[in-house]
Design a protein around this motif. Structure first.
Motif, PDB file in Angstrom:
ATOM      1  N   ALA A 406       0.828  -1.202   0.000  1.00 32.67           N
ATOM      2  CA  ALA A 406       0.000   0.000   0.000  1.00 32.67           C
ATOM      3  C   ALA A 406       0.865   1.256   0.000  1.00 32.67           C
ATOM      4  CB  ALA A 406      -0.922  -0.009   1.213  1.00 32.67           C
ATOM      5  N   GLU A 407       0.325   2.328  -0.524  1.00 34.67           N
ATOM      6  CA  GLU A 407       1.041   3.601  -0.572  1.00 34.67           C
ATOM      7  C   GLU A 407       0.373   4.619   0.357  1.00 34.67           C
ATOM      8  OE1 GLU A 407       1.222   4.869  -4.591  1.00 34.67           O
ATOM      9  OE2 GLU A 407       2.459   3.175  -5.260  1.00 34.67           O
ATOM     10  N   ASN A 408       1.169   5.547   0.844  1.00 36.70           N
ATOM     11  CA  ASN A 408       0.667   6.650   1.668  1.00 36.70           C
ATOM     12  C   ASN A 408      -0.097   6.170   2.896  1.00 36.70           C
ATOM     13  OD1 ASN A 408       1.670   8.557  -0.221  1.00 36.70           O
ATOM     14  ND2 ASN A 408      -0.165   8.251  -1.477  1.00 36.70           N
ATOM     15  N   VAL A 409       0.408   5.128   3.542  1.00 33.42           N
ATOM     16  CA  VAL A 409      -0.316   4.595   4.689  1.00 33.42           C
ATOM     17  C   VAL A 409      -0.294   5.538   5.886  1.00 33.42           C
ATOM     18  CG1 VAL A 409       0.037   2.198   4.023  1.00 33.42           C
ATOM     19  CG2 VAL A 409       1.717   3.312   5.507  1.00 33.42           C
ATOM     20  N   GLU A 410       0.638   6.475   5.902  1.00 34.48           N
ATOM     21  CA  GLU A 410       0.715   7.380   7.037  1.00 34.48           C
ATOM     22  C   GLU A 410      -0.022   8.697   6.799  1.00 34.48           C
ATOM     23  OE1 GLU A 410       4.453   7.795   9.005  1.00 34.48           O
ATOM     24  OE2 GLU A 410       5.298   6.028   8.075  1.00 34.48           O
ATOM     25  N   ALA A 411      -0.504   8.908   5.599  1.00 36.63           N
ATOM     26  CA  ALA A 411      -1.012  10.226   5.239  1.00 36.63           C
ATOM     27  C   ALA A 411      -2.244  10.638   6.036  1.00 36.63           C
ATOM     28  CB  ALA A 411      -1.337  10.249   3.743  1.00 36.63           C
ATOM     29  N   ALA A 412      -3.161   9.722   6.275  1.00 39.07           N
ATOM     30  CA  ALA A 412      -4.452  10.094   6.861  1.00 39.07           C
ATOM     31  C   ALA A 412      -4.496  10.009   8.380  1.00 39.07           C
ATOM     32  CB  ALA A 412      -5.550   9.204   6.267  1.00 39.07           C
ATOM     33  N   TYR A 413      -3.429   9.522   9.012  1.00 38.09           N
ATOM     34  CA  TYR A 413      -3.475   9.293  10.451  1.00 38.09           C
ATOM     35  C   TYR A 413      -2.223   9.850  11.132  1.00 38.09           C
ATOM     36  CZ  TYR A 413      -7.101   5.829   9.389  1.00 38.09           C
ATOM     37  OH  TYR A 413      -8.238   5.197   8.953  1.00 38.09           O
ATOM     38  N   ALA A 414      -2.407  10.318  12.348  1.00 36.84           N
ATOM     39  CA  ALA A 414      -1.275  10.677  13.199  1.00 36.84           C
ATOM     40  C   ALA A 414      -1.048   9.512  14.148  1.00 36.84           C
ATOM     41  CB  ALA A 414      -1.577  11.958  13.977  1.00 36.84           C
ATOM     42  N   TRP A 415       0.022   8.759  13.937  1.00 37.34           N
ATOM     43  CA  TRP A 415       0.253   7.582  14.763  1.00 37.34           C
ATOM     44  C   TRP A 415       1.748   7.330  14.880  1.00 37.34           C
ATOM     45  CZ3 TRP A 415       1.973   3.056  11.998  1.00 37.34           C
ATOM     46  CH2 TRP A 415       1.908   3.166  10.609  1.00 37.34           C
ATOM     47  N   HIS A 416       2.108   6.688  15.969  1.00 31.23           N
ATOM     48  CA  HIS A 416       3.518   6.444  16.269  1.00 31.23           C
ATOM     49  C   HIS A 416       3.691   4.979  16.633  1.00 31.23           C
ATOM     50  CE1 HIS A 416       7.309   7.547  18.817  1.00 31.23           C
ATOM     51  NE2 HIS A 416       7.595   6.821  17.757  1.00 31.23           N
TER      52      HIS A 416
END
Length: 463
Positions: A406-416
């Protein structure tokens, strides 16, 4: 054509009738029936339906014993053998080992720390560094003996606590607090176990052993997550649980590790071997155990369940030790611990839960979302129509293999996410899971749960 119409056609080709009303899918075919609680805007997966009906059809060789009721919670999705989110009730002397599989007594524990969000932010980098070291980098010293493991399996948690050495991690723990917190472990007191079902490596007479699995989360969707209580939804229940707004809490999701793999694999093989020679094998390839063998399986399963409890205890104490050193205090306590991969004896039946949580009236339960979504502390309502159960999470909507690309998996969420393997971050990204909101809402509407508190993730640790 709508998803519902497509599913009706697809399932109809396999002789499965499908209907939907008030958030519930009704499934039936000649040999089995089941129900699935699922919001209309979340997809019903054909493979998961096939798996659920396969389990609903399991019978003894003579057809006299077997599954009585089968249903599924909103985190319903395909598993390796049994679908996740499934709840199956069988006769009291009949069990299906494959319904639990090898991740026996996988469950969750919630710990209130007594720390506020400001305390965490002040020490954030040091907390993350130290928890990574002890939880993921094997920087831990947890010595035990075979005698202690035998005490756990043959006697129980209290006998185990009497056998703890005063070295390594154990020199820092409050043993009396661990004993008091046994009351927070749902169903633990009812579990039977025996060392004869444990791996020889643990019970073989060694004076000192350091089990490399103990105190580890495991792979897949298991995690340890620091969260902040962002909203109190039932102030009376939250007060009784000791949960406060803006408090940092810790959610632990792990199970019985190699002990569960050892026990589960052996007993799934045993169930297949017990099928009478010359009798036609079940089309599903699934096998039950009855009578004395069923009762012995429950003891073997309980052995793995006690190990799962110990694993979560060790993780708890490792975290407590680090937070006390860093923050200078330890006012923590366990709110609830509950397994969601286990067979329990209730109301004259064996209730098999695969990725589903007990939710008896007045009983606390945990429903996490994802690394980028909220988690909930809830109160069970004892809904008999759903075998006093609720979901154990939001449920996957994208397979792990697909998430790796998958691409851009971090774009929609703020997570660590802190992990040793980058693919784990991709496989378990928030987009892999259903949104938690509709999953919680449909269970409230159906009378399975009441929500107590909502927590948001701060940082997740994954192996």
């Amino acid at each position: 054509m709508s998803h519902y119409s497509r599913m009706q056609k697809a399932l109809g080709r396999h002789g499965v009738a499908l209907s939907y009303e008030n958030g519930v899918y009704h499934l039936s075919r000649a040999d089995a029936s089941a129900r699935v609680l699922l919001p209309a805007d979340l997809p019903l997966e054909e493979k998961a339906v096939e798996q659920l009906l396969a389990f609903a059809s399991v019978r003894s060789p003579d057809g006299q014993r077997g599954v009585k009721v089968a249903c599924a919670t909103p985190d319903f999705h395909p598993g390796t053998i049994a679908p996740v989110g499934a709840v199956v009730a069988t006769d009291a002397d009949f069990v299906i080992p494959a319904s639990v599989g090898t991740d026996i007594a996988c469950g969750m524990r919630l710990i209130r720390t007594g720390l506020r969000l400001a305390d965490y932010e002040q020490h954030r980098e040091r907390i993350i560094t130290r928890l990574r070291a002890v939880l993921l980098d094997n920087e831990r010293n947890v010595p035990l003996s075979s005698a202690a493991f035998c005490a756990l399996f043959d006697g129980g948690p209290l006998d185990f606590l009497d056998c703890l050495p005063r070295e390594g991690l154990w020199q820092y723990v409050d043993v009396q607090r661990i004993a008091r917190e046994l009351e927070a472990s749902v169903g633990l007191a009812d579990i039977q176990a025996a060392s004869r079902h444990a791996p020889e490596a643990l019970v073989g007479g060694r004076e000192v052993l350091r089990d490399p699995q103990l105190g580890t989360p495991g792979s897949g969707n298991h995690f340890i997550e620091l969260q902040c209580v962002e909203k109190i939804l039932d102030r009376h229940a939250a007060y009784a649980a000791g949960i406060a707004l803006d408090e940092v809490v810790i959610m632990i999701h792990t199970g019985s590790r190699d002990v569960g793999f050892y026990v589960g694999g052996r007993w799934m093989d045993r169930a297949r071997e017990a099928w009478p020679a010359g009798r036609k094998y079940p089309a599903s390839g699934l096998y039950g155990l009855e009578g004395a063998l069923a009762q012995e399986y429950l003891v073997a399963m309980g052995t793995a369940a006690r190990y799962a409890w110990l694993n979560r205890v060790v993780i708890t104490e490792l975290i407590r030790r680090e937070l006390k050193v860093i923050c200078g205090k330890d006012d923590s306590s366990t709110v609830v611990e509950v397994s969601h991969n286990i067979v329990t004896q209730e109301q004259g039946m064996n209730i098999h839960r695969k990725g589903a949580t007990p939710a008896h009236a007045g009983q606390l339960a945990l429903i996490p979302g994802s690394m980028g979504d909220a988690s909930f502390l809830v109160m069970g309502q004892g809904q008999q129509d759903w075998l006093c159960s609720c979901s154990h999470g939001a449920g996957r909507r994208v397979r792990r293999q697909a998430m790796r690309h998958a691409e851009n998996v971090e774009a929609a969420y703020a997570w660590h996410c802190v992990t040793l393997r980058e693919e784990r971050r991709m496989e378990e990204a928030p987009q892999a899971y259903k949104p938690i909101g509709p999953v919680i809402e449909v269970q409230e509407q159906a009378g399975l749960i009441n929500t107590v508190a909502r927590m948001r993730p701060l940082v997740s640790f994954k192996a």
